[in-house]
Design an enzyme around this catalytic site. Structure first.
Site, short mmCIF file in Angstrom:
data_model
loop_
_atom_site.label_atom_id
_atom_site.label_comp_id
_atom_site.label_asym_id
_atom_site.label_seq_id
_atom_site.Cartn_x
_atom_site.Cartn_y
_atom_site.Cartn_z
N CYS A 19 0.87 -1.35 -0.05
CA CYS A 19 -0.02 -0.10 0.14
C CYS A 19 0.86 1.11 0.14
O CYS A 19 0.52 2.31 -0.14
CB CYS A 19 -1.04 -0.15 1.38
SG CYS A 19 -2.27 -1.06 1.06
N LYS A 22 0.38 3.50 -2.86
CA LYS A 22 -0.75 4.45 -3.26
C LYS A 22 -0.35 5.80 -3.67
O LYS A 22 0.78 6.38 -3.28
CB LYS A 22 -1.62 4.37 -1.90
CG LYS A 22 -2.66 3.48 -1.83
CD LYS A 22 -3.46 3.71 -0.28
CE LYS A 22 -4.62 2.62 -0.25
NZ LYS A 22 -5.56 3.05 0.69
N SER A 51 -14.50 9.14 0.78
CA SER A 51 -13.24 8.40 0.97
C SER A 51 -13.67 7.08 1.72
O SER A 51 -12.64 6.71 2.56
CB SER A 51 -12.37 9.02 1.47
OG SER A 51 -11.99 10.30 0.51
N ASP A 53 -14.19 2.82 2.61
CA ASP A 53 -13.27 1.70 2.09
C ASP A 53 -14.01 0.82 0.90
O ASP A 53 -13.24 0.33 0.30
CB ASP A 53 -13.17 0.61 3.43
CG ASP A 53 -12.71 1.41 4.68
OD1 ASP A 53 -11.02 1.58 4.40
OD2 ASP A 53 -13.16 1.63 5.46
N ASP A 93 -11.27 -4.38 3.03
CA ASP A 93 -12.21 -3.22 2.67
C ASP A 93 -13.64 -3.74 2.93
O ASP A 93 -14.65 -3.07 3.16
CB ASP A 93 -12.12 -2.83 1.26
CG ASP A 93 -11.03 -1.99 1.11
OD1 ASP A 93 -10.41 -1.21 2.14
OD2 ASP A 93 -10.41 -1.77 -0.09
N GLY A 141 -11.46 -13.43 -13.25
CA GLY A 141 -10.41 -12.18 -13.31
C GLY A 141 -9.89 -11.63 -14.64
O GLY A 141 -10.70 -12.19 -15.56
N SER A 143 -6.04 -10.68 -16.47
CA SER A 143 -4.60 -10.56 -16.46
C SER A 143 -4.04 -9.77 -17.77
O SER A 143 -4.54 -9.74 -18.92
CB SER A 143 -4.07 -12.31 -16.61
OG SER A 143 -4.32 -12.87 -17.86
#
Length: 350
Positions: A19, A22, A51, A53, A93, A141, A143
């Protein structure tokens, strides 16, 4: 004679990790300032305005869907551990909103001609293992072939519309409880310099792969007024979001903050991430540090966390119950770190 090339360390391929990648909060706020207001969607219960989560969308009177995504570059070199950390961080989150995860989609960007394919497979296995421990599938997903290795999840969860806990509901007199010890960013910086020993590495992995499951039962407590998780903006950045959302001042007791072993010693030796300074530059004007605090306090308090702990604002009468929920789920170092009070949105640390 043939030679065998040695695969690069994962952290060698990324300009930042976890993180700490970020975008700094001040820069992000500037980028988002012209985003249109989300009006005309009455069932969108949580959007971008605070803002928070995750986004929350009401399906019916009993169910709302919680949606989030999170991904980053490697914070460690072990591919399986990288996958586990990234997945736990993304699911956090959902828990921070009071939800329960139901499924995830993998987000995969890899330098396909640089990393061995079995290394990439181990990253995916690590993410799948964390999702399995959360009781959910990775159901698909996307890729791409990218310059830097990137992994994370788009995650979905469910929550009762009346049990959503936002980062805006703190009240004067509330007590602040932190679920995990701090210092992940510092330890990751030490790891990149080959200075983190086995015990320190194991402690960092234990913290960053621990699922923030207490968020779901905590949301059922009427005396829990606000909740978020502490990640890339550091303790100060995410606590300021609580302050701004509620229009209150937070008071934290520096001596009561829990730290991973070795963190303060590394900072004393000048080992920490550049993201700590960027964080402070974005919000330091809204923080008052007591003159008695060590010179390193600013760096430590702005240290970016990856898969950090839940930060809970609750009534004093609920503190023991909140701590019991944490402790019963293995969060042994969950502790009270301060309180909320009337005043301008800022933080006072003493």
């Amino acid at each position: 004679m043939t030679t065998t090339s040695i695969p690069p360390r994962l952290t060698e391929l990324s300009h930042g990790g976890g993180c700490g990648c970020k975008i700094a909060p001040g820069v992000l706020a500037d980028l988002l300032k012209n985003m249109p207001a989300l009006r005309g969607f009455p069932d969108l219960l949580v959007g971008t305005e605070s803002s928070d989560d995750a986004a929350v969308y009401r399906l019916n009177d009993e169910q709302a869907i919680v949606a989030t995504t999170d991904f980053f570059m490697p914070i460690v070199d072990d591919p399986y551990d990288f996958g586990r950390i990234a997945a736990a961080n993304a699911l956090s989150d959902i828990y921070a909103m009071g939800g329960k995860p139901i499924l995830a989609l993998a987000l995969v960007g890899m330098p396909i001609n640089v990393l061995p394919h079995d290394t990439i497979a181990r990253i995916l296995e690590g993410g799948s293992a964390i999702c399995a421990s959360a009781g959910i599938p990775i159901a698909g997903g996307h890729s791409i072939d990218s310059v830097e290795p990137i992994y994370g999840l788009a995650a979905l969860g469910l929550v009762h519309p009346q049990r959503i806990v936002r980062n805006t509901g703190a009240r004067p007199g509330d007590v602040l409880v932190l679920g995990k010890p701090l210092g992940v960013g510092v330890l990751s910086a030490a790891l990149k310099k080959n200075l983190l020993g086995k015990a320190g590495y194991e402690a960092m992995i234990a913290a960053t792969t621990q699922l923030n499951r207490p968020g779901t039962p905590l949301a059922a407590l009427p005396d829990v007024h606000a909740m978020t998780d502490v990640t890339g903006f550091g303790l100060l950045g995410h606590l300021l979001e609580l302050c701004r959302g509620a229009g209150l001042t937070a008071h934290i007791r520096y001596a009561d903050l829990p730290w991973l072993d070795g963190v303060r010693e590394f900072v004393d030796a000048g080992i920490y991430t550049g993201a700590s300074g960027r964080n402070w530059a974005s919000y330091g004007s809204d923080v008052e540090l007591d003159k008695s605090l060590p010179a390193t306090a600013r760096t430590l308090l702005a240290d970016p966390q990856t898969s950090g702990g839940l930060l809970v604002s609750c009534t004093p009468s609920a503190v023991n119950h909140v701590l019991d929920i944490f402790h019963n789920d293995g969060f042994e170092r969950a502790t009270v770190i301060g309180s909320m009070a009337a005043g301008e949105p800022r933080i006072v640390a003493a």
